[in-house]
Design a protein around this motif. Structure first.
Motif, PDB file in Angstrom:
ATOM      1  N   LEU A 116       0.770  -1.252   0.108  1.00 29.70           N
ATOM      2  CA  LEU A 116      -0.238  -0.084   0.115  1.00 29.70           C
ATOM      3  C   LEU A 116       0.729   1.180  -0.010  1.00 29.70           C
ATOM      4  O   LEU A 116       1.246   1.587   0.937  1.00 29.70           O
ATOM      5  CB  LEU A 116      -0.855   0.093   1.237  1.00 29.70           C
ATOM      6  N   ASN A 174      -5.516   4.809  -0.023  1.00 32.06           N
ATOM      7  CA  ASN A 174      -5.809   3.463   0.026  1.00 32.06           C
ATOM      8  C   ASN A 174      -5.350   2.915   1.266  1.00 32.06           C
ATOM      9  O   ASN A 174      -6.036   2.316   1.979  1.00 32.06           O
ATOM     10  CB  ASN A 174      -5.058   2.591  -1.005  1.00 32.06           C
ATOM     11  N   LEU A 175      -4.123   3.543   1.979  1.00 29.53           N
ATOM     12  CA  LEU A 175      -3.502   3.041   3.150  1.00 29.53           C
ATOM     13  C   LEU A 175      -4.633   3.673   4.254  1.00 29.53           C
ATOM     14  O   LEU A 175      -4.739   2.845   5.459  1.00 29.53           O
ATOM     15  CB  LEU A 175      -2.230   3.817   3.388  1.00 29.53           C
ATOM     16  N   GLN A 197      -7.641   1.424   4.634  1.00 23.08           N
ATOM     17  CA  GLN A 197      -7.446   0.048   5.392  1.00 23.08           C
ATOM     18  C   GLN A 197      -7.341   0.238   6.676  1.00 23.08           C
ATOM     19  O   GLN A 197      -7.574  -0.523   7.547  1.00 23.08           O
ATOM     20  CB  GLN A 197      -6.145  -0.587   4.629  1.00 23.08           C
ATOM     21  N   SER A 232      -3.413  -8.312   5.613  1.00 27.84           N
ATOM     22  CA  SER A 232      -2.683  -8.118   4.618  1.00 27.84           C
ATOM     23  C   SER A 232      -2.114  -9.168   3.878  1.00 27.84           C
ATOM     24  O   SER A 232      -1.691 -10.119   4.380  1.00 27.84           O
ATOM     25  CB  SER A 232      -1.322  -7.356   5.085  1.00 27.84           C
TER      26      SER A 232
END
Length: 252
Positions: free
Chosen positions: A165, A170-171, A174, A186
């Protein structure tokens, strides 16, 4: 970099895979000239933090570090308290369990219980885990103070595999997902072929001290297996936190 920083950088070059390193190689990896590296090593040796193997003249970590580690463990017995819980977790899931502690801006692996299976994920004690590339890191960020999480999201994100990532949005998604469900997942974010499920180890203030993770070969994990692992790792993380803080075991 300060003198203390340079000396610390030399200590951090030693690993389980490479416990002894020669002067020239230490200097090269630390980005120091040999004279500076030698001077720092002599100073570290005077405090028993480094020692030189008599025959090969290569350097290794000294017994003084063990003394400091024993003092710290007596006052903050993180790994010692977690070890029996992790042993049960590894046995119940059949996979490798590893514990990491947040220190100096990174997650440091402090204890590992390896799977008994021949085909397993190997994790080394002392290994530093990137927060954006591992389930442990995602779980830690999800339950950290907002300032810690925001500061990390502002950093350049290194790519370890094609699945890492590295996009901040996006990180952040998550991290939010991990906060909502209480665990992170993950697949191949740090190492190809590895799947991990992790949960935070919470301190008395409700913020993460570190993380507990189950690491499996990706080929052995489907959604049903991941759900079972998630329940197991969250329960183990709650038990470790309760033993560490002396608080009652929280409800699932």
């Amino acid at each position: 970099m300060s003198t203390v920083g340079k000396a610390a950088s030399l200590l951090e070059l030693f690993t389980m895979a490479e416990p002894e390193i020669g002067l020239s190689e230490l200097a090269r990896r630390a980005g120091l000239d040999k004279a500076t590296a030698r001077r720092l090593l002599v100073a570290l040796a005077a405090h028993r933090l480094i020692e030189q193997e008599p025959a090969s003249r290569r350097y290794r970590l000294g017994a003084g570090l063990s003394r400091l580690a024993r003092i710290r463990d007596a006052n903050f017995p993180f790994a010692r308290i977690a070890a029996p819980v992790m042993k049960d977790l590894a046995a119940a899931t059949g996979e490798t369990a590893h514990l990491s502690e947040f220190s100096g801006g990174a997650l440091l692996t402090v204890h590992v219980e390896l799977s008994a299976k021949a085909n397993r994920v190997n994790v080394n004690a002392g290994q530093i885990l990137p927060l954006h590339g591992t389930a442990s890191g995602l779980a830690f960020l999800a339950f950290s103070r907002s300032a810690v999480t925001e500061a990390y999201l502002d950093k350049p994100l290194e790519r370890f595999t094609t699945h890492t990532l590295t996009d901040r949005a996006n990180l952040a998604d998550q991290v939010r997902l991990a906060a909502e469900r209480g665990y992170s997942r993950s697949a191949q974010g740090y190492e190809d072929g590895v799947h991990s499920i992790a949960a935070p180890i919470l301190g008395a203030d409700g913020h993460a001290l570190g993380a507990l993770s189950i690491a499996s070969p990706l080929s052995r994990v489907d959604d049903a297996t991941a759900a079972v692992q998630a329940g197991a790792v969250m329960a183990a993380a709650r038990e470790i936190a309760a033993r560490l803080t002396g608080e009652p075991l929280p409800a699932p």
